[in-house]
Design a protein around this motif. Sequence first.
Motif, PDB file in Angstrom:
ATOM      1  N   SER A 262       0.845  -1.193   0.000  1.00  0.00           N
ATOM      2  CA  SER A 262       0.000   0.000   0.000  1.00  0.00           C
ATOM      3  C   SER A 262       0.883   1.247   0.000  1.00  0.00           C
ATOM      4  CB  SER A 262      -0.915   0.020   1.230  1.00  0.00           C
ATOM      5  OG  SER A 262      -1.860  -1.021   1.170  1.00  0.00           O
TER       6      SER A 262
ATOM      7  N   ASP B 167      -5.017   3.522  -1.965  1.00  0.00           N
ATOM      8  CA  ASP B 167      -6.273   3.816  -1.271  1.00  0.00           C
ATOM      9  C   ASP B 167      -7.477   3.206  -1.985  1.00  0.00           C
ATOM     10  OD1 ASP B 167      -5.071   5.228   0.800  1.00  0.00           O
ATOM     11  OD2 ASP B 167      -5.097   7.108  -0.314  1.00  0.00           O
ATOM     12  N   GLY B 168      -7.334   1.940  -2.341  1.00  0.00           N
ATOM     13  CA  GLY B 168      -8.441   1.220  -2.966  1.00  0.00           C
ATOM     14  C   GLY B 168      -8.365   1.118  -4.469  1.00  0.00           C
ATOM     15  N   THR B 169      -7.458   1.849  -5.109  1.00  0.00           N
ATOM     16  CA  THR B 169      -7.247   1.774  -6.554  1.00  0.00           C
ATOM     17  C   THR B 169      -5.923   1.083  -6.822  1.00  0.00           C
ATOM     18  OG1 THR B 169      -8.486   3.815  -6.969  1.00  0.00           O
ATOM     19  CG2 THR B 169      -6.949   3.119  -8.675  1.00  0.00           C
ATOM     20  N   THR B 170      -5.891   0.225  -7.831  1.00  0.00           N
ATOM     21  CA  THR B 170      -4.654  -0.471  -8.173  1.00  0.00           C
ATOM     22  C   THR B 170      -3.761   0.442  -8.998  1.00  0.00           C
ATOM     23  OG1 THR B 170      -5.723  -2.625  -8.150  1.00  0.00           O
ATOM     24  CG2 THR B 170      -3.634  -2.448  -9.344  1.00  0.00           C
TER      25      THR B 170
ATOM     26  N   ASP C  26      -1.446  -0.827  -3.915  1.00  0.00           N
ATOM     27  CA  ASP C  26      -2.764  -0.318  -3.547  1.00  0.00           C
ATOM     28  C   ASP C  26      -2.678   1.182  -3.273  1.00  0.00           C
ATOM     29  OD1 ASP C  26      -5.515  -0.298  -2.610  1.00  0.00           O
ATOM     30  OD2 ASP C  26      -4.645  -0.086  -0.610  1.00  0.00           O
TER      31      ASP C  26
END
Length: 392
Positions: free
Chosen positions: A3, A269-272, A267
């Motif tokens: 992340s 914040d939720g987007t690849t 990651d």
Amino acid sequence: MRSIDVAERRARLAIRHRLTPATRADQVTEIARSLVALHATDPATVFLSVGARSDTLTPPDIEQALYDDRTLLRMLAMRRTMFVVPVDLVPVLQSSCAEALAHKQRRTYGRYLELAGIGDGDVQSWLSAVEAETHDALLAKGAATGAQLSKEVPRLRTQVNPAPDKAYSKPTNITTWVLVTLGCEGRIVRGRPNGSWSSSQYTWSPVESWLPDGVPAIPAEQARVELIRQWLRAFGPAPVSDIKWWTGWTLGEVRKALTDLELVEVDLDGTTGLLLADDTEPVAAPEPWAALLPALDPTPMGWQSRDWYLGPHAPILFDRNGNVGPTVWWNGRIVGGWAQRKDGEIVYRLLEDVGADAIAMIDAEAAKIGAWFGEVRPIPRFRTPLERELTA
């Protein structure tokens, strides 16, 4: 999947884009290479982007790099946008972007010429002949404006009405069409402007003035891989959609190029997002920093997904076509906008509460920009709501 949060993305941005006091540079080409390329649609942007990233460089230093040392070259590339790039990157941009632009320009202008009945049934041969005459004239003269070339090459004064059925359209000569096409083909380049460093009235020179053997040819697929590699080094991590937007390529072209790179998914914040496999070490926050970046600076224009550094400020800082105006930055995020008034005063407006320490550093950057402008008063190519308010 590792992340990478917003704080680390902002740290990467600050360090890679030479926006912190410790990372500023004293070489123009080094700054350009840090950003892959400098936006040059508005000529003043090139100079102000460099000035924001150096404590020592001045406008004459940039002019020397561009027009005397010729370590930089101005060309149309990604998204049919003007950039200033290090000369060693020119073959990559020529093959990955400019060649396709040249093909599109020739097809478009050829259609206009054909509708006008020019070319005796073989408009592309006619256009190629005019291009060759124009290039030969530039080789003979060394440098010339479009008006000067049209005197040397009479067919450049050919008049064409591109939209005869429209009331707003009127006949225009083809000088600009030919010069733009030759520029996209890498045969001529925009040289020193007429006037100050903020002028967009350029002379033209044969590419041999910058690259004696012309632009080296490399396969388009190889060029796309290299351009994405350099972009990810400067702007990564980022989702594929940002790469597609920045390059202006099709999704298929982007995905094919990505298969030839060693990448890791992260990651965001939720987007690849994607990151080069050798660039996964965590990046710590640098010392506090402030910057006043010009309209169309490469940093705010580097991503399509901008919430992580722009926040809710797009409506007041961008125009309707997606062009960013002058921005005030504090520690990796946009916190306001700025402008130069007619008397030369640099004014800004903060859109967030950043504290006294930040304001002191922002004031110092504003004073630096005022000195950088000197007596030059460039007219912004694109006007944004906040810039208009500050200069009203």
